[in-house]
Design a protein around this motif. Structure first.
Motif, PDB file in Angstrom:
ATOM      1  N   ILE A  61       0.826  -1.219   0.000  1.00  0.00           N
ATOM      2  CA  ILE A  61       0.000   0.000   0.000  1.00  0.00           C
ATOM      3  C   ILE A  61       0.856   1.263   0.000  1.00  0.00           C
ATOM      4  N   VAL A  62       2.061   1.164   0.509  1.00  0.00           N
ATOM      5  CA  VAL A  62       2.900   2.365   0.454  1.00  0.00           C
ATOM      6  C   VAL A  62       3.298   2.642  -1.000  1.00  0.00           C
ATOM      7  N   ARG A  63       3.375   1.596  -1.791  1.00  0.00           N
ATOM      8  CA  ARG A  63       3.637   1.827  -3.229  1.00  0.00           C
ATOM      9  C   ARG A  63       2.472   2.578  -3.869  1.00  0.00           C
ATOM     10  N   VAL A  64       1.283   2.336  -3.373  1.00  0.00           N
ATOM     11  CA  VAL A  64       0.104   3.023  -3.937  1.00  0.00           C
ATOM     12  C   VAL A  64       0.165   4.523  -3.624  1.00  0.00           C
ATOM     13  N   THR A  65       0.468   4.865  -2.363  1.00  0.00           N
ATOM     14  CA  THR A  65       0.507   6.303  -2.039  1.00  0.00           C
ATOM     15  C   THR A  65       1.732   6.973  -2.659  1.00  0.00           C
ATOM     16  N   GLU A  66       2.818   6.237  -2.768  1.00  0.00           N
ATOM     17  CA  GLU A  66       3.991   6.805  -3.472  1.00  0.00           C
ATOM     18  C   GLU A  66       3.616   7.124  -4.919  1.00  0.00           C
ATOM     19  N   ALA A  67       2.926   6.180  -5.548  1.00  0.00           N
ATOM     20  CA  ALA A  67       2.572   6.371  -6.967  1.00  0.00           C
ATOM     21  C   ALA A  67       1.661   7.581  -7.141  1.00  0.00           C
ATOM     22  N   ALA A  68       0.686   7.729  -6.233  1.00  0.00           N
ATOM     23  CA  ALA A  68      -0.225   8.881  -6.323  1.00  0.00           C
ATOM     24  C   ALA A  68       0.538  10.184  -6.138  1.00  0.00           C
ATOM     25  N   TYR A 125     -10.494  -7.309   0.779  1.00  0.00           N
ATOM     26  CA  TYR A 125     -10.231  -6.212   1.716  1.00  0.00           C
ATOM     27  C   TYR A 125     -11.084  -4.991   1.373  1.00  0.00           C
ATOM     28  N   ASP A 126     -11.447  -4.238   2.426  1.00  0.00           N
ATOM     29  CA  ASP A 126     -11.993  -2.894   2.239  1.00  0.00           C
ATOM     30  C   ASP A 126     -10.825  -1.939   2.007  1.00  0.00           C
ATOM     31  N   VAL A 127     -11.015  -0.994   1.111  1.00  0.00           N
ATOM     32  CA  VAL A 127      -9.967  -0.008   0.827  1.00  0.00           C
ATOM     33  C   VAL A 127     -10.559   1.393   0.976  1.00  0.00           C
ATOM     34  N   ALA A 128      -9.957   2.187   1.849  1.00  0.00           N
ATOM     35  CA  ALA A 128     -10.315   3.611   1.952  1.00  0.00           C
ATOM     36  C   ALA A 128      -9.155   4.383   1.348  1.00  0.00           C
ATOM     37  N   ILE A 129      -9.444   5.219   0.373  1.00  0.00           N
ATOM     38  CA  ILE A 129      -8.332   5.880  -0.319  1.00  0.00           C
ATOM     39  C   ILE A 129      -8.630   7.362  -0.510  1.00  0.00           C
ATOM     40  N   ASP A 130      -7.653   8.173  -0.195  1.00  0.00           N
ATOM     41  CA  ASP A 130      -7.692   9.578  -0.591  1.00  0.00           C
ATOM     42  C   ASP A 130      -6.410   9.786  -1.407  1.00  0.00           C
ATOM     43  N   PRO A 131      -6.514   9.632  -2.740  1.00  0.00           N
ATOM     44  CA  PRO A 131      -5.293   9.722  -3.549  1.00  0.00           C
ATOM     45  C   PRO A 131      -4.517  11.006  -3.268  1.00  0.00           C
ATOM     46  N   LEU A 132      -5.265  12.075  -2.955  1.00  0.00           N
ATOM     47  CA  LEU A 132      -4.601  13.339  -2.649  1.00  0.00           C
ATOM     48  C   LEU A 132      -5.495  14.153  -1.715  1.00  0.00           C
ATOM     49  N   ASP A 133      -5.085  14.256  -0.446  1.00  0.00           N
ATOM     50  CA  ASP A 133      -5.831  15.118   0.472  1.00  0.00           C
ATOM     51  C   ASP A 133      -5.262  16.516   0.328  1.00  0.00           C
ATOM     52  N   ALA A 146      -3.195  12.035  -9.591  1.00  0.00           N
ATOM     53  CA  ALA A 146      -3.070  11.227  -8.362  1.00  0.00           C
ATOM     54  C   ALA A 146      -3.917   9.958  -8.474  1.00  0.00           C
ATOM     55  N   VAL A 147      -5.123  10.087  -8.995  1.00  0.00           N
ATOM     56  CA  VAL A 147      -6.006   8.919  -9.150  1.00  0.00           C
ATOM     57  C   VAL A 147      -5.397   7.931 -10.146  1.00  0.00           C
ATOM     58  N   ASP A 148      -4.855   8.433 -11.238  1.00  0.00           N
ATOM     59  CA  ASP A 148      -4.216   7.549 -12.224  1.00  0.00           C
ATOM     60  C   ASP A 148      -3.046   6.804 -11.589  1.00  0.00           C
ATOM     61  N   GLY A 149      -2.285   7.517 -10.757  1.00  0.00           N
ATOM     62  CA  GLY A 149      -1.166   6.879 -10.057  1.00  0.00           C
ATOM     63  C   GLY A 149      -1.655   5.739  -9.180  1.00  0.00           C
ATOM     64  N   VAL A 150      -2.743   5.991  -8.445  1.00  0.00           N
ATOM     65  CA  VAL A 150      -3.326   4.962  -7.581  1.00  0.00           C
ATOM     66  C   VAL A 150      -3.751   3.752  -8.405  1.00  0.00           C
ATOM     67  N   ARG A 151      -4.481   4.006  -9.482  1.00  0.00           N
ATOM     68  CA  ARG A 151      -5.007   2.888 -10.279  1.00  0.00           C
ATOM     69  C   ARG A 151      -3.864   2.055 -10.856  1.00  0.00           C
TER      70      ARG A 151
END
Ligand SMILES: O=P(O)(O)OC[C@H]1O[C@](O)(COP(=O)(O)O)[C@@H](O)[C@@H]1O
Length: 324
Positions: free
Chosen positions: A10-17, A83-91, A37-42
């Motif tokens: 998951i840290v790779r996901v936030t790094e990517a965003a 899993y449930d996923v809560a995501i804020d690609p960019l707060d 940011a959303v594209d990075g997450v996806r």
């Protein structure tokens, strides 16, 4: 995927965003920044071997969802756990658009059905770190809460630092914090980063108070649950439609005060965040000649491990270019 690998995943996901939107810093285009940011997450989720389902997603400035509730994320290979996923690609996309501090990408992951599906409405919040856990009360005045936190932290009131978001609706709170003599840090956007800061003494931040987004409150709850801190919240529906949204999310009594344990009902939650711009806890992305550095924190409530992850990303191979 073994459970202990989820943290790095998951840290790779936030790094990517964070990387995907960071070279748009200061360019003023909020929509483009959010989309990056959303594209990075996806993109990062395409590589993550979980069966993830988004329960907290991302909306654009008009509150239109761009990461859908119910959206499948992860590889969804046979045999994987859901899993449930809560995501804020960019707060705080506005922060990135203006080149200001406090913008982070944040994610929480827990067992299926264990993350509160907070509607896109406002939520009243008070958050503190582990030492002040058990002392706060959302029904008491800010003055009383500051006094209790000061006592728990063995500080004078004048040494307690309170984070409050810069909004007209917080004028009375800001006045009250000032008149009781506390130190006040007024921040523009990004109350996930502000809540996170309360749990780390080195930030000098002791409390977060105010009204912010409910989805952000759930992400903050995941972090504080991992860190042994506390967040108390109350949903603030503004009309019947919003009351109905709360009820559909499973909350019969919308006036009920909820804690991190109500918002995340599993003992096993993961949280990760990567800074785009500097925040109290994490340094923002720095560009060097051929690479960029990211600074993240990742944690798991079950074992209480908190890792700070600094990474070097080669610019020619990284997700920075994803929005082009
Ligand atoms: O901007 P508002 O409507 O006062 O809402 C407060 C919320 O906005 C933020 O500052 C930024 O949220 P977005 O990333 O959705 O723009 C949150 O951290 C906070 O919870």
């Amino acid at each position: 995927m073994a459970n202990h690998d989820i943290a790095m995943g998951i840290v790779r996901v936030t790094e990517a965003a964070a990387l995907a939107c960071s070279n748009l810093l200061g360019r003023g285009d909020v929509d483009l920044i959010e989309k990056a940011a959303v594209d990075g997450v996806r993109h990062a989720f395409e590589l993550l071997p979980i069966k993830g389902r988004v329960v907290i997603g991302e909306c654009d400035l008009d509150k239109k969802p761009i990461m859908y509730i119910g959206e499948k994320v992860g590889t969804w290979n046979d045999g994987l756990k859901e899993y449930d996923v809560a995501i804020d690609p960019l707060d705080g996309p506005i922060l990135v658009a203006k080149g200001r501090p406090n913008a982070i990408s944040a994610i929480a992951v827990s067992e299926k059905g264990k993350i509160f599906k907070a509607p896109q409405i406002y939520m009243k919040k008070i958050a503190v770190g582990p030492k002040a856990k058990g002392t706060i009360d959302l029904n008491k005045s800010l003055t009383e809460n500051i006094k209790r936190v000061a006592e728990a932290l063995n500080k004078e009131i004048e040494e307690v630092t309170v984070m409050i978001q810069d909004r007209p609706r917080h004028k009375e709170l800001i006045d009250e914090a000032r008149s009781v003599g506390a130190r006040v840090k007024i921040f523009g956007e990004g109350d996930i980063a502000a809540a996170l800061a309360t749990a780390f003494e080195e930030t000098g931040v002791d409390m977060l108070v105010g009204i912010g987004g409910a989805p952000e409150g759930v992400l903050a709850a995941a972090a504080l649950k991992c860190l042994g801190g506390e967040i108390l919240v109350k949903l603030m529906p503004e009309n019947q439609r919003q009351v109905d949204m709360c009820k559909r999310a499973g909350l019969d009594d919308v006036n009920r005060i909820l804690s991190q344990d109500d918002l995340i009902t599993s003992d096993d939650v993961y949280f990760a965040a990567t800074a785009v711009t500097d925040s109290d806890l994490l340094k923002g992305i720095v560009y060097k000649e051929n690479y960029a550095t990211t600074h993240s924190v990742v944690m798991r409530s079950l074992n209480g491990v908190v890792r700070f992850v600094d990474a070097i990303h080669k610019l020619d191979t990284s997700l920075i270019k994803i929005q082009e």
